[in-house]
Design an enzyme around this catalytic site. Structure first.
Site, PDB file in Angstrom:
ATOM      1  N   ASP A   1       0.865  -1.268   0.285  1.00  0.00           N
ATOM      2  CA  ASP A   1      -0.110  -0.065  -0.288  1.00  0.00           C
ATOM      3  C   ASP A   1       1.032   1.664   0.061  1.00  0.00           C
ATOM      4  O   ASP A   1       2.580   0.989   0.738  1.00  0.00           O
ATOM      5  CB  ASP A   1      -0.845   0.086   0.646  1.00  0.00           C
ATOM      6  CG  ASP A   1      -1.481  -0.996   1.642  1.00  0.00           C
ATOM      7  OD1 ASP A   1      -2.299  -1.906   0.496  1.00  0.00           O
ATOM      8  OD2 ASP A   1      -2.014  -1.150   2.662  1.00  0.00           O
TER       9      ASP A   1
HETATM   10  N1  URA Z   1      -1.145  -5.949   3.618  1.00  0.00           N
HETATM   11  C1  URA Z   1      -1.427  -4.303   4.186  1.00  0.00           C
HETATM   12  O1  URA Z   1      -2.205  -4.533   4.725  1.00  0.00           O
HETATM   13  N2  URA Z   1      -0.259  -3.842   3.404  1.00  0.00           N
HETATM   14  C2  URA Z   1       0.656  -4.218   2.510  1.00  0.00           C
HETATM   15  O2  URA Z   1       0.859  -3.375   1.847  1.00  0.00           O
HETATM   16  C3  URA Z   1       0.561  -5.348   2.319  1.00  0.00           C
HETATM   17  C4  URA Z   1       0.117  -6.254   2.755  1.00  0.00           C
END
Ligand code: URA
Length: 234
Positions: A105
């Site tokens: 993310d």
């Molecule tokens: N899980 C998440 O919530 N965000 C990420 O970036 C990777 C795994």
């Protein structure tokens, strides 16, 4: 496999197609000893010697980069308005066919592998191979006492995951699947939203030694371990 000379030099990180086109027209590039001024010249990079200003270029068909993604950067190859993980790579590591293996993310930091090896990327992200991903999470409120058991049983319809509680508001989680915002959704289901998230490991690869924003090519041993993890012939 034959490739255009300008595309190949751009892949090697020597500049954009336009920039390398100028080098070629200026006579800076030799192929098997002869100057080539045609940017569309077709060649098999594994079968010829390419020189730039008299220096031999080493060509590797497959190329893999380890990046410590900082928060605030998009896991994408291009964006009109935002900085992407590819924008962070120095020229020497940039190739226009590199793709991120999975996604972090925008607000997550940590280990991100980039590769131009399609089959390797496919296997590393396919649920069949169950590649382990390890995250460090900091939480808004203390975890409930049964957090570890609930993760182990499979929370919010996700597969069972290992949780190591490091402090009331800090934990390490190991997943073998990779659904959208999975870690954040798992902790949210416990009532403990994530305030900070970092990926520490991806299969046999570890983040150690890379500061946020830094990148380096994968080492031979790391690549061998990755191939082994997904049963791919080197
Ligand atoms: N899980 C998440 O919530 N965000 C990420 O970036 C990777 C795994």
């Amino acid at each position: 496999m034959e490739e255009r000379l300008d595309r190949l030099l751009a892949h090697l990180g020597l500049g954009t197609r336009k920039e390398v086109g100028k080098l070629i027209r200026a006579g800076a590039v030799r192929v098997d000893g002869a100057v080539v001024r045609d940017r569309g010249f077709k060649l098999d990079p594994e079968a010829v010697l390419i020189e730039l200003n008299g220096e031999p270029l080493r060509y590797a068909r497959y190329f893999h980069v380890l990046l410590h993604k900082p928060a605030g950067v998009l896991t994408a190859t291009r964006s009109e308005s935002e900085t992407t993980v590819l924008d962070l790579l120095p020229n020497a590591l940039w190739r226009d066919d590199l793709k991120p293996v999975g996604r972090l993310d925008r607000d997550t930091e940590g280990l991100l592998l980039l590769t131009n090896h399609g089959e390797l990327l496919h296997r590393l992200t396919h649920p069949r191979w169950k590649v382990a991903k390890v995250y460090l999470a900091e939480l808004e409120v203390p975890l409930p006492p049964d957090a570890r058991e609930r993760f182990a049983a499979g929370i919010a319809s996700f597969a069972p995951a290992e949780l190591e509680v490091l402090a009331p508001q800090r934990a390490r989680v190991t997943l073998r699947e990779g659904k959208h915002r999975q870690v954040r959704r798992m902790f949210a289901a416990l009532g403990a939203p994530v305030v900070y998230l970092r990926r520490e490991r991806f299969g046999p690869l570890a983040l150690e030694g890379l500061a946020p924003g830094e990148a380096r090519p994968l080492l031979k041993g790391e690549l061998a371990a990755l191939y082994e993890a997904v049963k791919l012939e080197p």
